[in-house]
Write a protein that holds these residues in place. Structure first.
Motif, PDB file in Angstrom:
ATOM      1  N   ALA A  21       0.950  -1.185  -0.015  1.00 54.26           N
ATOM      2  CA  ALA A  21      -0.068   0.095   0.059  1.00 54.26           C
ATOM      3  C   ALA A  21       0.974   1.204   0.036  1.00 54.26           C
ATOM      4  O   ALA A  21       1.877   1.374   0.814  1.00 54.26           O
ATOM      5  CB  ALA A  21      -0.853  -0.107   1.247  1.00 54.26           C
ATOM      6  N   TRP A  22       0.431   2.284  -0.930  1.00 53.66           N
ATOM      7  CA  TRP A  22       1.288   3.531  -0.873  1.00 53.66           C
ATOM      8  C   TRP A  22       1.062   4.211   0.515  1.00 53.66           C
ATOM      9  O   TRP A  22      -0.108   4.251   1.023  1.00 53.66           O
ATOM     10  CB  TRP A  22       0.741   4.317  -2.147  1.00 53.66           C
ATOM     11  CG  TRP A  22       1.661   5.569  -2.105  1.00 53.66           C
ATOM     12  CD1 TRP A  22       2.949   5.932  -2.859  1.00 53.66           C
ATOM     13  CD2 TRP A  22       1.303   6.904  -1.723  1.00 53.66           C
ATOM     14  NE1 TRP A  22       3.251   6.990  -2.714  1.00 53.66           N
ATOM     15  CE2 TRP A  22       2.424   7.842  -2.089  1.00 53.66           C
ATOM     16  CE3 TRP A  22       0.224   7.505  -0.999  1.00 53.66           C
ATOM     17  CZ2 TRP A  22       2.226   8.964  -1.834  1.00 53.66           C
ATOM     18  CZ3 TRP A  22       0.155   8.638  -0.814  1.00 53.66           C
ATOM     19  CH2 TRP A  22       1.268   9.492  -0.993  1.00 53.66           C
ATOM     20  N   ALA A  23       1.914   4.851   0.837  1.00 54.11           N
ATOM     21  CA  ALA A  23       1.883   5.750   1.845  1.00 54.11           C
ATOM     22  C   ALA A  23       2.640   6.903   1.603  1.00 54.11           C
ATOM     23  O   ALA A  23       3.733   6.950   1.018  1.00 54.11           O
ATOM     24  CB  ALA A  23       2.268   5.238   3.313  1.00 54.11           C
ATOM     25  N   PRO A  24       2.109   8.235   2.207  1.00 53.93           N
ATOM     26  CA  PRO A  24       2.841   9.479   2.050  1.00 53.93           C
ATOM     27  C   PRO A  24       4.259   9.382   2.605  1.00 53.93           C
ATOM     28  O   PRO A  24       4.375   8.691   3.701  1.00 53.93           O
ATOM     29  CB  PRO A  24       2.282  10.686   2.455  1.00 53.93           C
ATOM     30  CG  PRO A  24       1.184   9.904   3.405  1.00 53.93           C
ATOM     31  CD  PRO A  24       1.044   8.585   2.947  1.00 53.93           C
ATOM     32  N   PRO A  25       5.405  10.064   2.450  1.00 49.87           N
ATOM     33  CA  PRO A  25       6.571   9.975   2.807  1.00 49.87           C
ATOM     34  C   PRO A  25       6.569  10.775   4.141  1.00 49.87           C
ATOM     35  O   PRO A  25       5.724  11.502   4.427  1.00 49.87           O
ATOM     36  CB  PRO A  25       7.572  10.548   2.094  1.00 49.87           C
ATOM     37  CG  PRO A  25       6.601  11.525   1.128  1.00 49.87           C
ATOM     38  CD  PRO A  25       5.307  10.749   1.142  1.00 49.87           C
ATOM     39  N   GLU A  26       7.656  10.268   5.112  1.00 51.60           N
ATOM     40  CA  GLU A  26       7.618  10.978   6.429  1.00 51.60           C
ATOM     41  C   GLU A  26       8.178  12.553   6.272  1.00 51.60           C
ATOM     42  O   GLU A  26       8.963  12.764   5.145  1.00 51.60           O
ATOM     43  CB  GLU A  26       8.926  10.541   7.253  1.00 51.60           C
ATOM     44  CG  GLU A  26       8.390   9.133   7.762  1.00 51.60           C
ATOM     45  CD  GLU A  26       9.466   8.484   8.833  1.00 51.60           C
ATOM     46  OE1 GLU A  26      10.547   8.987   8.561  1.00 51.60           O
ATOM     47  OE2 GLU A  26       9.153   7.714   9.664  1.00 51.60           O
ATOM     48  N   THR A  27       7.503  13.443   6.701  1.00 57.14           N
ATOM     49  CA  THR A  27       8.044  14.914   6.472  1.00 57.14           C
ATOM     50  C   THR A  27       9.358  15.113   7.143  1.00 57.14           C
ATOM     51  O   THR A  27      10.190  15.482   6.669  1.00 57.14           O
ATOM     52  CB  THR A  27       6.920  15.807   7.588  1.00 57.14           C
ATOM     53  OG1 THR A  27       5.669  15.358   6.807  1.00 57.14           O
ATOM     54  CG2 THR A  27       7.487  16.976   7.411  1.00 57.14           C
ATOM     55  N   LEU A  28       9.929  14.551   8.089  1.00 52.72           N
ATOM     56  CA  LEU A  28      10.844  14.265   9.100  1.00 52.72           C
ATOM     57  C   LEU A  28      11.582  13.045   8.822  1.00 52.72           C
ATOM     58  O   LEU A  28      11.066  12.055   9.290  1.00 52.72           O
ATOM     59  CB  LEU A  28      10.747  14.927  10.542  1.00 52.72           C
ATOM     60  CG  LEU A  28      10.364  16.468  10.688  1.00 52.72           C
ATOM     61  CD1 LEU A  28       9.998  16.638  12.077  1.00 52.72           C
ATOM     62  CD2 LEU A  28      11.499  17.312  10.361  1.00 52.72           C
ATOM     63  N   PRO A  29      12.946  12.977   8.795  1.00 51.68           N
ATOM     64  CA  PRO A  29      13.545  11.693   8.793  1.00 51.68           C
ATOM     65  C   PRO A  29      13.708  11.153  10.146  1.00 51.68           C
ATOM     66  O   PRO A  29      13.615  11.867  10.893  1.00 51.68           O
ATOM     67  CB  PRO A  29      14.995  11.847   8.063  1.00 51.68           C
ATOM     68  CG  PRO A  29      15.171  13.366   8.245  1.00 51.68           C
ATOM     69  CD  PRO A  29      13.592  14.009   8.194  1.00 51.68           C
ATOM     70  N   SER A  30      13.598  10.012  10.292  1.00 53.77           N
ATOM     71  CA  SER A  30      13.994   9.294  11.617  1.00 53.77           C
ATOM     72  C   SER A  30      15.377   8.717  11.703  1.00 53.77           C
ATOM     73  O   SER A  30      15.866   8.434  10.860  1.00 53.77           O
ATOM     74  CB  SER A  30      13.093   7.972  11.497  1.00 53.77           C
ATOM     75  OG  SER A  30      11.851   8.163  11.501  1.00 53.77           O
ATOM     76  N   PRO A  31      16.028   9.192  12.814  1.00 54.49           N
ATOM     77  CA  PRO A  31      17.141   8.867  12.968  1.00 54.49           C
ATOM     78  C   PRO A  31      17.489   7.468  13.408  1.00 54.49           C
ATOM     79  O   PRO A  31      16.682   6.682  13.613  1.00 54.49           O
ATOM     80  CB  PRO A  31      17.841   9.629  14.325  1.00 54.49           C
ATOM     81  CG  PRO A  31      16.610   9.960  15.082  1.00 54.49           C
ATOM     82  CD  PRO A  31      15.254   9.867  13.915  1.00 54.49           C
ATOM     83  N   ASN A  32      18.758   6.944  13.170  1.00 55.21           N
ATOM     84  CA  ASN A  32      19.029   5.271  13.535  1.00 55.21           C
ATOM     85  C   ASN A  32      19.031   5.348  14.853  1.00 55.21           C
ATOM     86  O   ASN A  32      19.356   5.959  15.625  1.00 55.21           O
ATOM     87  CB  ASN A  32      20.512   5.051  13.000  1.00 55.21           C
ATOM     88  CG  ASN A  32      20.423   5.035  11.204  1.00 55.21           C
ATOM     89  OD1 ASN A  32      19.361   4.717  10.660  1.00 55.21           O
ATOM     90  ND2 ASN A  32      21.461   5.363  10.962  1.00 55.21           N
TER      91      ASN A  32
END
Length: 151
Positions: A21-32
């Motif tokens: 399923a398509w989902a919009p990308p995260e606005t903020l990246p998640s750190p490792n």
């Protein structure tokens, strides 16, 4: 015998893998993730105006800015004109971290505050409840949706 209606393309393994399923990308990246730490984006400005009060309050709560060299995977989005040199700031938000133990204690504190408020509201409604009626005021804490035919 092979069914002539099935094309070879539908038998391709790529088609089986693409059924996500398509989902919009995260606005903020998640750190490792790092063991023992939790991450949070802290507001440093709003509508182009610096917000040092919020930043200072979060620092006093125990949040510390993350060093850019510790998370190079996030630097492709980082603000080159940041006031926080050597840290990760994106769109007026500064990436910070805190020890997991402190964050868990903070969550427990606010969970307890919320519980106390709910109990206070419940007690207020119970005082106002009409003893002659079986109706309780918002005491069941559940909702339902029903559909019917209009007139």
């Amino acid at each position: 015998m092979v069914d002539p209606r099935i094309s070879r393309e539908s038998e391709n393994r790529d088609n089986k893998q693409r059924k996500m399923a398509w989902a919009p990308p995260e606005t903020l990246p998640s750190p490792n993730p790092q063991d023992g730490w939790v991450f949070r984006w802290i507001r440093t400005s709003m509508m182009g105006q610096a917000d040092p009060t919020n930043t200072s309050a979060k620092r006093r709560e125990g949040w510390e800015p993350v060093r850019a060299e510790d998370h190079p995977e996030l630097m492709f989005n980082a603000d080159p004109n940041t006031r926080f040199k050597g840290n990760v700031e994106i769109g007026g938000l500064l990436l910070c971290k805190a020890p997991r133990e402190m964050a868990d204690q903070r969550d427990a504190y606010y969970r307890q505050q919320s519980q106390n408020q709910m109990e206070s509201v419940d007690n207020s409604f119970m005082r106002e409840k009409d003893g002659r009626s079986n109706m309780s005021l918002f005491n069941d804490k559940k909702s339902s949706v029903s559909f019917g035919k209009g007139k």
